[in-house]
Design a protein around this motif. Structure first.
Motif, PDB file in Angstrom:
ATOM      1  N   UNK A   1      29.413  63.991  -3.922  1.00 50.07           N
ATOM      2  CA  UNK A   1      29.105  63.345  -5.190  1.00 50.07           C
ATOM      3  C   UNK A   1      30.283  63.543  -6.127  1.00 50.07           C
ATOM      4  N   UNK A   2      30.831  62.449  -6.634  1.00 51.44           N
ATOM      5  CA  UNK A   2      32.030  62.512  -7.455  1.00 51.44           C
ATOM      6  C   UNK A   2      31.859  61.689  -8.718  1.00 51.44           C
ATOM      7  N   UNK A   3      32.607  62.062  -9.753  1.00 44.73           N
ATOM      8  CA  UNK A   3      32.659  61.280 -10.969  1.00 44.73           C
ATOM      9  C   UNK A   3      33.889  60.400 -10.966  1.00 44.73           C
ATOM     10  N   UNK A   4      33.832  59.291 -11.671  1.00 44.10           N
ATOM     11  CA  UNK A   4      34.974  58.385 -11.741  1.00 44.10           C
ATOM     12  C   UNK A   4      36.195  59.152 -12.253  1.00 44.10           C
ATOM     13  N   UNK A   5      37.322  59.015 -11.544  1.00 42.56           N
ATOM     14  CA  UNK A   5      38.537  59.720 -11.922  1.00 42.56           C
ATOM     15  C   UNK A   5      38.725  61.049 -11.216  1.00 42.56           C
ATOM     16  N   UNK A   6      37.700  61.501 -10.495  1.00 40.14           N
ATOM     17  CA  UNK A   6      37.799  62.796  -9.806  1.00 40.14           C
ATOM     18  C   UNK A   6      38.557  62.652  -8.491  1.00 40.14           C
ATOM     19  N   UNK A   7      39.205  63.735  -8.089  1.00 40.89           N
ATOM     20  CA  UNK A   7      39.855  63.820  -6.785  1.00 40.89           C
ATOM     21  C   UNK A   7      39.256  64.996  -6.020  1.00 40.89           C
ATOM     22  N   UNK A   8      39.176  64.835  -4.688  1.00 34.05           N
ATOM     23  CA  UNK A   8      38.574  65.898  -3.876  1.00 34.05           C
ATOM     24  C   UNK A   8      39.230  65.915  -2.499  1.00 34.05           C
ATOM     25  N   UNK A   9      39.535  67.114  -2.020  1.00 32.25           N
ATOM     26  CA  UNK A   9      40.206  67.272  -0.726  1.00 32.25           C
ATOM     27  C   UNK A   9      39.175  67.507   0.378  1.00 32.25           C
ATOM     28  N   UNK A  10      39.341  66.783   1.485  1.00 30.82           N
ATOM     29  CA  UNK A  10      38.493  66.957   2.660  1.00 30.82           C
ATOM     30  C   UNK A  10      39.376  67.320   3.853  1.00 30.82           C
ATOM     31  N   UNK A  11      38.878  68.204   4.700  1.00 32.18           N
ATOM     32  CA  UNK A  11      39.589  68.633   5.894  1.00 32.18           C
ATOM     33  C   UNK A  11      38.908  68.054   7.129  1.00 32.18           C
ATOM     34  N   UNK A  12      39.675  67.900   8.194  1.00 35.18           N
ATOM     35  CA  UNK A  12      39.121  67.389   9.438  1.00 35.18           C
ATOM     36  C   UNK A  12      39.573  68.225  10.608  1.00 35.18           C
ATOM     37  N   UNK A  13      38.669  68.420  11.568  1.00 36.18           N
ATOM     38  CA  UNK A  13      39.042  69.219  12.720  1.00 36.18           C
ATOM     39  C   UNK A  13      38.053  69.062  13.855  1.00 36.18           C
ATOM     40  N   UNK A  14      38.217  69.893  14.863  1.00 36.19           N
ATOM     41  CA  UNK A  14      37.358  69.874  16.051  1.00 36.19           C
ATOM     42  C   UNK A  14      36.689  71.236  16.176  1.00 36.19           C
ATOM     43  N   UNK A  15      35.389  71.234  16.448  1.00 38.14           N
ATOM     44  CA  UNK A  15      34.633  72.476  16.567  1.00 38.14           C
ATOM     45  C   UNK A  15      35.011  73.195  17.861  1.00 38.14           C
ATOM     46  N   UNK A  16      35.291  74.496  17.716  1.00 39.58           N
ATOM     47  CA  UNK A  16      35.566  75.350  18.875  1.00 39.58           C
ATOM     48  C   UNK A  16      34.872  76.680  18.632  1.00 39.58           C
ATOM     49  N   UNK A  17      33.731  76.870  19.297  1.00 36.60           N
ATOM     50  CA  UNK A  17      32.941  78.070  19.036  1.00 36.60           C
ATOM     51  C   UNK A  17      32.352  78.003  17.645  1.00 36.60           C
ATOM     52  N   UNK A  18      32.656  79.017  16.816  1.00 39.13           N
ATOM     53  CA  UNK A  18      32.144  79.018  15.446  1.00 39.13           C
ATOM     54  C   UNK A  18      33.238  78.754  14.423  1.00 39.13           C
ATOM     55  N   UNK A  19      34.335  78.132  14.865  1.00 41.92           N
ATOM     56  CA  UNK A  19      35.416  77.785  13.936  1.00 41.92           C
ATOM     57  C   UNK A  19      35.767  76.309  14.069  1.00 41.92           C
ATOM     58  N   UNK A  20      36.468  75.793  13.069  1.00 42.79           N
ATOM     59  CA  UNK A  20      36.960  74.416  13.102  1.00 42.79           C
ATOM     60  C   UNK A  20      38.475  74.457  13.248  1.00 42.79           C
ATOM     61  N   UNK A  21      38.989  73.832  14.291  1.00 38.97           N
ATOM     62  CA  UNK A  21      40.432  73.794  14.527  1.00 38.97           C
ATOM     63  C   UNK A  21      40.991  72.510  13.907  1.00 38.97           C
ATOM     64  N   UNK A  22      41.906  72.611  12.923  1.00 39.33           N
ATOM     65  CA  UNK A  22      42.467  71.399  12.297  1.00 39.33           C
ATOM     66  C   UNK A  22      43.057  70.456  13.341  1.00 39.33           C
ATOM     67  N   UNK A  23      42.832  69.153  13.123  1.00 38.79           N
ATOM     68  CA  UNK A  23      43.328  68.160  14.085  1.00 38.79           C
ATOM     69  C   UNK A  23      43.888  66.964  13.341  1.00 38.79           C
ATOM     70  N   UNK A  24      44.811  66.254  13.974  1.00 37.27           N
ATOM     71  CA  UNK A  24      45.424  65.064  13.385  1.00 37.27           C
ATOM     72  C   UNK A  24      44.475  63.872  13.562  1.00 37.27           C
ATOM     73  N   UNK A  25      43.642  63.619  12.561  1.00 35.96           N
ATOM     74  CA  UNK A  25      42.615  62.585  12.624  1.00 35.96           C
ATOM     75  C   UNK A  25      43.103  61.290  11.982  1.00 35.96           C
ATOM     76  N   UNK A  26      42.423  60.196  12.304  1.00 36.25           N
ATOM     77  CA  UNK A  26      42.660  58.898  11.662  1.00 36.25           C
ATOM     78  C   UNK A  26      41.550  58.669  10.643  1.00 36.25           C
ATOM     79  N   UNK A  27      41.914  58.534   9.357  1.00 36.51           N
ATOM     80  CA  UNK A  27      40.951  58.435   8.266  1.00 36.51           C
ATOM     81  C   UNK A  27      40.928  57.026   7.691  1.00 36.51           C
ATOM     82  N   UNK A  28      39.743  56.526   7.362  1.00 38.98           N
ATOM     83  CA  UNK A  28      39.604  55.232   6.688  1.00 38.98           C
ATOM     84  C   UNK A  28      38.499  55.330   5.629  1.00 38.98           C
ATOM     85  N   UNK A  29      38.551  54.407   4.650  1.00 42.84           N
ATOM     86  CA  UNK A  29      37.512  54.305   3.613  1.00 42.84           C
ATOM     87  C   UNK A  29      37.090  52.846   3.539  1.00 42.84           C
TER      88      UNK A  29
END
Length: 271
Positions: free
Chosen positions: A57-85
């Motif tokens: 949930x964001x307000x107009x003008x707000x910026x927010x960082x999202x991370x992407x990765x692959x689940x491995x056990x109980x951690x998320x390993x960062x991965x080079x993903x393709x993002x679209x909106x």
């Protein structure tokens, strides 16, 4: 002889009823983690904790960082993903020159442009893509505080409990909450109640110990703002008092079991 046979049947019946009284509240263990090994996830880091994000949930003008990765056990390993909106008039990924542009990387910054909703999608090779719904509102009333109805509880092994959270002020525009467990191997969250103001906690098939259950607001309160949260300490115990929806307790189950077993035994001894 007939009386003894009758007593034996009654004894067996009461024993079966007693077993049911003891196990009725037990829950079948479920997969408490929202993603399996190898799944792609969109997440945020709060401290060292990986928090999967299903909606933002964001307000107009707000910026927010999202991370992407692959689940491995109980951690998320960062991965080079393709993002679209999908709706550029509502939200965009920083670096997009035109709607539909693909941004590659393990993290993206989303910019809120106008009121409405859009979908942030992340893909990796032939894996199932993952989506996060972005809701944008103009001039929202911010969340100032999150409250949980209990600060500390104990749950007997195999049973459940329910926590309820509220957002202050009550007229805040973004009242959506997501629940997290600091250790899903000790106290799990029913996946059907992971988002909302009420969560169901699970202990069946999990190890005893202490976990911290957090209710986290999905709204950060503007650019660079902090997401409000509240925490309840949950003790997963193998004996002693427990808190469970409905008000029953394990001691009551043992009492009923003992009573049901004792009545036919006393009747038999008197003969």
């Amino acid at each position: 002889m007939r009386s003894r046979r009758l007593v034996s049947v009654l004894f067996i019946f009461c024993a079966l009823v007693a077993c049911y009284a003891f196990t009725a509240g037990a829950e079948q263990a479920v997969n408490v983690y929202p993603a399996a090994d190898g799944d792609v996830i969109i997440y945020e880091l709060v401290g060292n904790a990986v928090l999967p994000v299903y909606s933002a949930l964001m307000g107009v003008g707000e910026e927010r960082v999202f991370l992407g990765g692959v689940v491995s056990g109980d951690v998320a390993v960062p991965a080079n993903l393709s993002w679209t909106m999908n709706r550029w008039e509502v939200a965009r990924i920083a670096g997009q020159a035109a709607e539909g542009d693909i941004i590659s990387g393990s993290r993206v910054t989303v910019e809120a442009w106008g009121e409405g909703d859009a979908t942030l999608k992340a893909e990796l090779g032939g894996k199932e893509p993952v989506e996060c719904k972005i809701y944008v509102q103009n001039s929202p009333v911010p969340v100032e505080e999150v409250r949980i109805n209990k600060e500390e509880i104990s749950i007997l092994d195999g049973y459940t409990d329910v926590l309820t959270a509220s957002v202050m002020p009550p007229h805040a525009d973004f009242r959506h909450l997501t629940w997290y467990s600091s250790n899903p191997e000790i106290v799990g969250i029913d996946p059907t109640t992971r988002t909302g103001n009420r969560v169901r906690l699970l202990t069946a098939g999990l190890q005893p110990g202490t976990a911290y259950i957090s209710a986290l607001s999905n709204y950060s309160g503007g650019r660079g703002g902090e997401r409000k949260s509240a925490v309840c300490t949950v003790h997963h115990t193998v004996e002693g008092p427990r808190s469970v929806e409905g008000g029953c307790n394990a001691g009551g189950s043992f009492a009923v079991a003992g009573l049901l077993l004792a009545v036919p035994l006393l009747f038999f001894l008197r003969r």
